[in-house]
Design a protein around this motif. Structure first.
Motif, PDB file in Angstrom:
ATOM      1  N   ALA A 136      -1.573   7.427  -8.863  1.00 53.95           N
ATOM      2  CA  ALA A 136      -1.073   8.748  -9.242  1.00 53.95           C
ATOM      3  C   ALA A 136      -1.986   9.406 -10.271  1.00 53.95           C
ATOM      4  N   ASP A 137      -2.456   8.627 -11.237  1.00 58.28           N
ATOM      5  CA  ASP A 137      -3.365   9.160 -12.248  1.00 58.28           C
ATOM      6  C   ASP A 137      -4.675   9.632 -11.612  1.00 58.28           C
ATOM      7  N   ALA A 138      -5.156   8.872 -10.615  1.00 53.32           N
ATOM      8  CA  ALA A 138      -6.412   9.226  -9.942  1.00 53.32           C
ATOM      9  C   ALA A 138      -6.258  10.521  -9.151  1.00 53.32           C
ATOM     10  N   ALA A 143       0.831  -1.206   0.000  1.00 55.32           N
ATOM     11  CA  ALA A 143       0.000   0.000   0.000  1.00 55.32           C
ATOM     12  C   ALA A 143       0.868   1.259   0.000  1.00 55.32           C
ATOM     13  N   ARG A 144       1.935   1.257   0.806  1.00 54.90           N
ATOM     14  CA  ARG A 144       2.828   2.407   0.844  1.00 54.90           C
ATOM     15  C   ARG A 144       3.518   2.608  -0.506  1.00 54.90           C
ATOM     16  N   TYR A 145       3.897   1.505  -1.138  1.00 58.80           N
ATOM     17  CA  TYR A 145       4.523   1.605  -2.456  1.00 58.80           C
ATOM     18  C   TYR A 145       3.542   2.180  -3.470  1.00 58.80           C
ATOM     19  N   VAL A 146       2.301   1.725  -3.436  1.00 59.99           N
ATOM     20  CA  VAL A 146       1.286   2.190  -4.377  1.00 59.99           C
ATOM     21  C   VAL A 146       1.025   3.685  -4.191  1.00 59.99           C
ATOM     22  N   MET A 147       0.987   4.147  -2.944  1.00 59.26           N
ATOM     23  CA  MET A 147       0.788   5.573  -2.689  1.00 59.26           C
ATOM     24  C   MET A 147       1.999   6.397  -3.123  1.00 59.26           C
ATOM     25  N   TYR A 196      -8.613  13.684  -9.738  1.00 62.02           N
ATOM     26  CA  TYR A 196      -9.575  14.150  -8.738  1.00 62.02           C
ATOM     27  C   TYR A 196      -9.025  15.209  -7.787  1.00 62.02           C
ATOM     28  N   GLY A 197      -7.715  15.423  -7.826  1.00 63.39           N
ATOM     29  CA  GLY A 197      -7.140  16.547  -7.118  1.00 63.39           C
ATOM     30  C   GLY A 197      -6.752  16.339  -5.674  1.00 63.39           C
ATOM     31  N   LYS A 198      -7.348  15.362  -4.991  1.00 61.82           N
ATOM     32  CA  LYS A 198      -7.062  15.162  -3.576  1.00 61.82           C
ATOM     33  C   LYS A 198      -6.774  13.694  -3.272  1.00 61.82           C
ATOM     34  N   VAL A 199      -5.746  13.473  -2.458  1.00 58.00           N
ATOM     35  CA  VAL A 199      -5.416  12.113  -2.029  1.00 58.00           C
ATOM     36  C   VAL A 199      -6.575  11.528  -1.230  1.00 58.00           C
ATOM     37  N   GLU A 200      -7.188  12.351  -0.386  1.00 53.53           N
ATOM     38  CA  GLU A 200      -8.306  11.887   0.452  1.00 53.53           C
ATOM     39  C   GLU A 200      -9.447  11.338  -0.393  1.00 53.53           C
ATOM     40  N   THR A 201      -9.717  12.000  -1.517  1.00 53.26           N
ATOM     41  CA  THR A 201     -10.794  11.564  -2.411  1.00 53.26           C
ATOM     42  C   THR A 201     -10.470  10.210  -3.024  1.00 53.26           C
ATOM     43  N   VAL A 202      -9.233  10.041  -3.436  1.00 48.35           N
ATOM     44  CA  VAL A 202      -8.816   8.781  -4.052  1.00 48.35           C
ATOM     45  C   VAL A 202      -8.864   7.640  -3.044  1.00 48.35           C
ATOM     46  N   VAL A 203      -8.370   7.889  -1.840  1.00 44.74           N
ATOM     47  CA  VAL A 203      -8.368   6.856  -0.803  1.00 44.74           C
ATOM     48  C   VAL A 203      -9.795   6.443  -0.450  1.00 44.74           C
ATOM     49  N   ALA A 204     -10.672   7.420  -0.280  1.00 44.71           N
ATOM     50  CA  ALA A 204     -12.050   7.137   0.124  1.00 44.71           C
ATOM     51  C   ALA A 204     -12.835   6.408  -0.948  1.00 44.71           C
ATOM     52  N   ASN A 205     -12.429   6.570  -2.214  1.00 41.81           N
ATOM     53  CA  ASN A 205     -13.195   5.991  -3.317  1.00 41.81           C
ATOM     54  C   ASN A 205     -12.387   5.010  -4.157  1.00 41.81           C
ATOM     55  N   TRP A 206     -11.342   4.453  -3.541  1.00 42.08           N
ATOM     56  CA  TRP A 206     -10.435   3.584  -4.289  1.00 42.08           C
ATOM     57  C   TRP A 206     -11.157   2.387  -4.916  1.00 42.08           C
ATOM     58  N   ALA A 207     -12.085   1.785  -4.213  1.00 39.82           N
ATOM     59  CA  ALA A 207     -12.797   0.617  -4.749  1.00 39.82           C
ATOM     60  C   ALA A 207     -13.539   0.979  -6.028  1.00 39.82           C
ATOM     61  N   GLU A 208     -14.224   2.125  -6.036  1.00 39.98           N
ATOM     62  CA  GLU A 208     -14.950   2.557  -7.219  1.00 39.98           C
ATOM     63  C   GLU A 208     -14.002   2.907  -8.366  1.00 39.98           C
ATOM     64  N   ILE A 209     -12.873   3.536  -8.016  1.00 36.78           N
ATOM     65  CA  ILE A 209     -11.882   3.880  -9.031  1.00 36.78           C
ATOM     66  C   ILE A 209     -11.335   2.625  -9.688  1.00 36.78           C
ATOM     67  N   MET A 210     -11.097   1.585  -8.883  1.00 38.77           N
ATOM     68  CA  MET A 210     -10.597   0.320  -9.412  1.00 38.77           C
ATOM     69  C   MET A 210     -11.596  -0.337 -10.364  1.00 38.77           C
ATOM     70  N   ARG A 258       3.406  12.967   1.676  1.00 43.90           N
ATOM     71  CA  ARG A 258       2.606  14.188   1.576  1.00 43.90           C
ATOM     72  C   ARG A 258       1.299  14.093   2.370  1.00 43.90           C
ATOM     73  N   SER A 259       0.764  12.877   2.492  1.00 39.83           N
ATOM     74  CA  SER A 259      -0.501  12.679   3.209  1.00 39.83           C
ATOM     75  C   SER A 259      -0.389  11.503   4.173  1.00 39.83           C
ATOM     76  N   PRO A 260       0.471  11.628   5.196  1.00 42.38           N
ATOM     77  CA  PRO A 260       0.704  10.505   6.122  1.00 42.38           C
ATOM     78  C   PRO A 260      -0.561  10.053   6.849  1.00 42.38           C
ATOM     79  N   GLY A 261      -1.514  10.965   7.035  1.00 40.55           N
ATOM     80  CA  GLY A 261      -2.741  10.599   7.728  1.00 40.55           C
ATOM     81  C   GLY A 261      -3.642   9.688   6.926  1.00 40.55           C
ATOM     82  N   GLN A 262      -3.360   9.540   5.640  1.00 38.14           N
ATOM     83  CA  GLN A 262      -4.196   8.709   4.773  1.00 38.14           C
ATOM     84  C   GLN A 262      -3.624   7.297   4.579  1.00 38.14           C
TER      85      GLN A 262
END
Length: 223
Positions: free
Chosen positions: A194-196, A81-85, A200-214, A91-95
């Motif tokens: 990275a593309d996501a 997961a850390r590698y993928v991020m 979408y502009g925000k790491v938080e958005t990508v993390v919260a919606n990763w399943a849908e993005i996949m 930049r977003s350790p809280g995520q």
């Protein structure tokens, strides 16, 4: 201090140090080569797939749960997961922890669905390369961070080369990455992440919606 006493003390310390080193050497567990774990888990998965293929095609969620049960102990989800991020880990350790949980679920579902999508009922291990002793010693010494294990899986029509990247953590060998027919899976996920973020502009958005993005869904609407 008396010279005889000084020599005796030195001998005492030398003897104690020698015994301590010997005890530690005897107590240290022998690190088995990673291909043993790789072959074991792969055989178990193929056996599960072979015996329950029809059942799990009708109950995909049940198959995901079985794959989770078998793979969770032997996959370093946190490291992947850390590698993928990638750079967004810093930049977003809280995520990071949130993404690890989300990523684990999506990876298990991706793997399970890919296996069920196969129209090939003949999947067998053709060969597993042994880890050179020199390479294992280099890993133990910390000179290399991972050990690759090459496996060939035979389908009804061809051989597929799989490279497992293994790390020893939490007292056992765990999968850190996998490359199938030259496709680096973790690298693919990293590019998607990275593309996501760019989209979408925000790491938080990508993390919260990763399943849908996949799943290729557009998360802008209502998200």
């Amino acid at each position: 201090m008396n010279k005889t006493i000084l020599v005796s003390i030195r001998q005492l310390f030398f003897t104690a140090a020698t015994l301590l080193l010997a005890t530690n050497a005897m107590a240290a567990p022998q690190l088995q080569p990673p291909e043993i774990e790789v072959e074991k888990i792969t055989r178990n998965l193929l056996d599960l797939y072979d015996k329950n293929e029809e059942k799990y095609r009708k109950d995909r969620e049940g198959f995901v749960q079985e794959v989770d049960r078998m793979l969770s102990p032997v996959v370093a989800f946190d490291q992947i997961a850390r590698y993928v991020m990638g750079k967004y880990t810093r930049r977003s350790p809280g995520q990071v922890d949130k993404f690890e949980t989300t990523f684990k679920d999506s990876l298990l579902r991706f793997y399970s669905n890919a296996l069920l999508a196969l129209d090939d009922t003949s999947l067998t291990i053709e060969s597993v390369d042994k880890t050179p002793e020199k390479q294992l010693k280099e890993y133990i010494a910390g000179d290399i961070s991972r050990i690759p294990v090459k496996m060939s899986v035979r389908t009804s029509t061809r051989s597929v080369d799989i490279f497992y990247s293994m790390v020893h953590t939490d007292g056992r060998w765990k999968l850190r990455n996998i490359t199938i027919d030259g496709i680096n899976i973790a690298k693919q996920f990293q590019t998607q992440f990275a593309d996501a973020v760019d989209r979408y502009g925000k790491v938080e958005t990508v993390v919260a919606n990763w399943a849908e993005i996949m799943q290729g869904k557009d998360i802008k609407a209502g998200k």
